[in-house]
Design an enzyme around this catalytic site. Structure first.
Site, PDB file in Angstrom:
ATOM      1  N   HIS A  28       0.834  -1.200   0.000  1.00 24.75           N
ATOM      2  CA  HIS A  28       0.000   0.000   0.000  1.00 24.75           C
ATOM      3  C   HIS A  28       0.876   1.261   0.000  1.00 24.75           C
ATOM      4  O   HIS A  28       0.733   2.131  -0.859  1.00 24.75           O
ATOM      5  CB  HIS A  28      -0.924  -0.009   1.229  1.00 24.75           C
ATOM      6  CG  HIS A  28      -1.802   1.196   1.341  1.00 24.75           C
ATOM      7  ND1 HIS A  28      -3.122   1.193   0.937  1.00 24.75           N
ATOM      8  CD2 HIS A  28      -1.562   2.454   1.793  1.00 24.75           C
ATOM      9  CE1 HIS A  28      -3.640   2.398   1.138  1.00 24.75           C
ATOM     10  NE2 HIS A  28      -2.713   3.184   1.660  1.00 24.75           N
ATOM     11  N   GLU A  29       1.786   1.327   0.957  1.00 21.73           N
ATOM     12  CA  GLU A  29       2.631   2.519   1.054  1.00 21.73           C
ATOM     13  C   GLU A  29       3.548   2.634  -0.165  1.00 21.73           C
ATOM     14  O   GLU A  29       3.853   3.738  -0.622  1.00 21.73           O
ATOM     15  CB  GLU A  29       3.454   2.514   2.351  1.00 21.73           C
ATOM     16  CG  GLU A  29       2.620   2.551   3.624  1.00 21.73           C
ATOM     17  CD  GLU A  29       1.572   3.659   3.647  1.00 21.73           C
ATOM     18  OE1 GLU A  29       1.801   4.719   3.036  1.00 21.73           O
ATOM     19  OE2 GLU A  29       0.508   3.457   4.258  1.00 21.73           O
ATOM     20  N   HIS A  32       1.728   4.415  -2.846  1.00 21.17           N
ATOM     21  CA  HIS A  32       1.834   5.870  -2.668  1.00 21.17           C
ATOM     22  C   HIS A  32       3.227   6.339  -3.101  1.00 21.17           C
ATOM     23  O   HIS A  32       3.380   7.397  -3.722  1.00 21.17           O
ATOM     24  CB  HIS A  32       1.656   6.252  -1.194  1.00 21.17           C
ATOM     25  CG  HIS A  32       0.241   6.228  -0.687  1.00 21.17           C
ATOM     26  ND1 HIS A  32      -0.783   6.895  -1.311  1.00 21.17           N
ATOM     27  CD2 HIS A  32      -0.313   5.639   0.411  1.00 21.17           C
ATOM     28  CE1 HIS A  32      -1.908   6.715  -0.616  1.00 21.17           C
ATOM     29  NE2 HIS A  32      -1.646   5.952   0.434  1.00 21.17           N
ATOM     30  N   HIS A  89       3.498   6.773  -6.691  1.00 21.35           N
ATOM     31  CA  HIS A  89       2.757   7.970  -7.114  1.00 21.35           C
ATOM     32  C   HIS A  89       3.666   9.206  -7.008  1.00 21.35           C
ATOM     33  O   HIS A  89       3.594  10.111  -7.831  1.00 21.35           O
ATOM     34  CB  HIS A  89       1.532   8.117  -6.207  1.00 21.35           C
ATOM     35  CG  HIS A  89       0.441   8.991  -6.742  1.00 21.35           C
ATOM     36  ND1 HIS A  89      -0.624   9.379  -5.977  1.00 21.35           N
ATOM     37  CD2 HIS A  89       0.234   9.562  -7.954  1.00 21.35           C
ATOM     38  CE1 HIS A  89      -1.426  10.145  -6.697  1.00 21.35           C
ATOM     39  NE2 HIS A  89      -0.936  10.273  -7.901  1.00 21.35           N
TER      40      HIS A  89
HETATM   41 ZN   LIG Z   1      -2.927   5.249   1.968  1.00 19.26          ZN
END
Ligand SMILES: [Zn+2]
Length: 688
Positions: A472-473, A476, A479
């Site tokens: 998940h991280e 990010h 991104h």
């Molecule tokens: Zn998040």
């Protein structure tokens, strides 16, 4: 006071990737550096406002994007360290500097001369022959100012500034009250009878918590999520579960100095006033204007589609728990403090799932390699360790990131272990954002996790949940790293709040792809790949307890929206409101809100998620539907789909409106079906 000239925070950083010279910086450097950088920022803003030239995109909008660079880099460094590696000295700086920074940024946004130029350009934006990104930056900058009160009459602006300042104070108090309740509570376990049912790693963590508090020979459960949730899951002692659960769910809700009820009441009243000053009926309308969803009605429409099926599924789950309790000879009904305990027993019996069997295949080293390899197969990125570049702690690993053509893309800092001076949870952040306006500036991105470090000489082994968090991280992080924009304000994760979880939640899908597991989930000691049968069981258990999870989350989102849509909040009693609202929506009595209002930090510790707790579900519609594009292509690494998602989502930052970005990637608007299927809500009559 250190003179600015000798202050390393104010020197150019002649380091690889402009990484802060961590070793040279001392806590006493921050105060004078912030002071100086705020003055510089103010002077730059004044210069734009006082220019004798008529406003142009370059001399106003682009110039404003460029100003305050020193303040930005110092603030990012400071708040990164305050979260990852703090100290009493840094905490003291933080208490001092936070309100001053809030006042500074508020004053910049309320700068009448500056706003007059921005507003003039905004009104004429269609005649200015701007590129799409320049147009977007103009609109974004204008909206930032408007939402901070720039368009209000002078008298109202003063009141608005006072509201913002008071809100900052109240938010700090709200989170400190919750923290006081969390650290103040201790459930002391003294012997084997008290420890009944607790697995070895939880016992070790409870022992460590006791030692940290100077208590030898006992075990302590605090109200920190990482201790209380496993305790409620495993403890055979129903009386202790009930006791701990009561304390956990009443954080912030009791008479005395840490009572959050009056704090929340005042926050709600100020938010209503804020919304009214802007001309909105209530805070929910005001907040939703700057979100992809657009209106509270759009949020309600999504939550309604989820709520009834989730309740039905939870009811089926409750029956299975009741049967399990009976099988264990328990004569009582299922109460909220029983749910996790019996759910774990059902999970073991039905899926033979056991974290202890999985963990040896999930070493941190291999799972990090899996995340890197996934980024390579999707986007052509390579992560090359740079042990020669030092960070702020020896546990932080530094990687240079190269693109498909071999060119350097950015720097990635990987900070994975729990430490005493690190905030809980997991997050992504930037030391530097990618941009091009000031020459090519490469991003420096950090991922923080809180994994328990393996014993000396042994690998760190992750749970399936930890692996999901890592991916998940890292989503990010990508991104931030893949960003390809011109202007800093539009870079990386600086997108609307209900869009920002798309790249992260989407990346979670690859964590448990069989193709990834077979290649990377290798036993840490033998190197053997994870058995096919374990992969099957992981997959089968994926929807387990989703009724419960969806209900405890969605109810929070519904209560949040209802609370912030109240037209009149004067004297509102938040606990009475919560009770009435839960009754109205038919909350199952065995499930409690994931966050009750007196400790709901998302809503009250800042305004970021006020009328915005729904954003995870909103983004899940996008990630579930988005991942289907790979499923439809028949390949989780399909290069054409990967290129589209890179171009329109991971690289585009805030240069596109979210709905446009998604449509450009997917070729159509998102649909909610894949989310319902993902959570097992598409047909709740199927076996729970
Ligand atoms: Zn998040």
């Amino acid at each position: 006071m250190t003179a600015p000239t000798s202050n390393p925070l104010l020197q150019p950083w002649q380091t690889p990737f402009g990484l802060p010279p961590f070793a040279q910086i001392r806590p006493e450097h921050y105060g004078p550096a912030f002071q100086h950088a705020m003055q510089m920022h103010r002077a730059e803003a004044d210069a734009i406002a006082q220019s004798s030239e008529p406003p142009t995109f370059d001399n106003t909008i682009a110039a404003f994007d460029r100003c305050g660079r020193d303040l930005g880099r110092i603030a990012r460094l400071f708040f990164n360290l305050a979260a990852s590696e703090t100290s009493p000295a840094l905490q003291a700086v933080e208490r001092e500097i936070s309100p001053r920074l809030a006042a500074h940024f508020s004053a910049i946004r309320l700068h009448a001369g500056l706003f007059a130029r921005i507003d003039e350009l905004f009104q004429r934006r269609d005649e200015l022959r701007l590129t799409p990104e320049q147009l977007r930056l103009t609109e974004r900058t204008h909206l930032d100012f408007v939402r901070e009160g720039a368009r209000l009459p002078a008298a109202a602006r003063a009141r608005y500034g006072a509201i913002v300042e008071r809100l900052a104070e109240l938010s700090t108090r709200f989170s400190q009250n919750v923290l006081a309740d969390e650290t103040g509570y201790r459930l002391v376990l003294r012997d084997e009878r008290d420890l009944a049912g607790l697995p070895q790693d939880l016992r070790a963590a409870a022992r460590a918590a006791a030692q940290e508090r100077g208590e030898a020979d006992v075990w302590i459960i605090t109200l920190s999520r990482s201790l209380i949730v496993p305790f409620l899951t495993f403890s055979d002692r129903r009386d202790l579960r009930e006791q701990a659960f009561a304390a956990w769910t009443r954080r912030g809700e009791h008479d005395g100095e840490h009572d959050n009820r009056p704090v929340a009441r005042e926050i709600l009243a100020l938010r209503k006033e804020q919304a009214r000053l802007h001309g909105y009926r209530h805070y929910a309308d005001y907040a939703l204007v700057d979100r992809m969803a657009g209106t509270p009605a759009a949020v309600a429409q999504l939550l309604e589609q989820v709520w009834e099926p989730a309740k039905a599924r939870a009811a089926a789950e409750r029956e299975a728990l009741g049967a399990m309790a009976l099988a264990h000879g328990a004569q009582h009904t299922i109460e909220p403090w029983d749910w996790r305990y019996y759910a774990e027993k059902v999970r073991k019996a039905r899926y033979r799932m056991d974290d202890a069997a999985l963990k040896p295949y999930f070493s941190l080293e291999r799972m990090l390699a899996a995340a890197f390899d996934t980024a390579q197969r999707l986007f052509g990125l390579r992560f090359i360790e740079r042990p020669d570049i030092g960070a702020y702690h020896t546990d932080v690993r530094v990687f240079e990131v190269r693109g498909r053509d071999g060119g350097t893309v950015g720097l990635f800092l990987s900070d994975n272990y729990a430490r005493p001076h690190k905030r809980g949870g997991a997050w992504m952040s930037a030391y530097r954002w990618q941009s091009r306006a000031d020459g090519e500036t490469l991003p420096v991105i950090v991922n923080n996790n809180n994994f328990a470090k393996g014993p000396a000489g042994e690998p760190t082994l992750l749970s399936a949940d930890d692996v999901r968090t890592l991916f998940h991280e890292f989503g990010h992080g990508l991104h931030g790293l893949l960003s390809q924009v011109t202007y800093e304000r539009l870079s990386g994760t600086q997108v609307l709040r209900d869009f920002v979880e798309l790249p992260s939640q989407l990346f979670e899908h690859w964590a448990f792809e069989p193709a990834v597991l077979k290649r990377h989930a290798l036993h840490h000691a033998t190197g053997q790949p994870i058995p096919e049968e374990l992969i099957d069981r992981l997959k089968a258990a994926r929807r387990f307890n989703q009724g419960f999870e969806t209900v405890e989350y969605t109810a929070c989102a519904l209560v949040d929206m209802a609370l912030h849509a109240l037209p009149d909040v004067d004297g509102v009693d938040i606990t009475a409101f919560e009770r009435a609202e839960l009754e109205r929506i038919g909350m199952p009595r065995e499930i409690v809100l994931r966050h009750r209002l007196p400790h709901f930090g998302h809503l009250f510790a800042s305004s970021a998620y006020a009328a915005g707790y729904y954003v995870y579900m909103w983004a899940e519609v996008l990630d579930a539907d988005g991942y289907e594009a790979f499923v439809e292509a028949g390949d989780p690494f399909d290069s054409e789909v990967a290129e589209r998602i890179r171009r329109y989502v991971y690289s585009s930052g805030g240069t596109l409106l979210p709905a446009e970005a998604y449509r450009a990637f997917r070729g159509r608007d998102p649909v909610v079906g894949p989310l319902l299927a993902q959570r097992g809500l598409a047909d709740v009559r199927q076996a729970a």
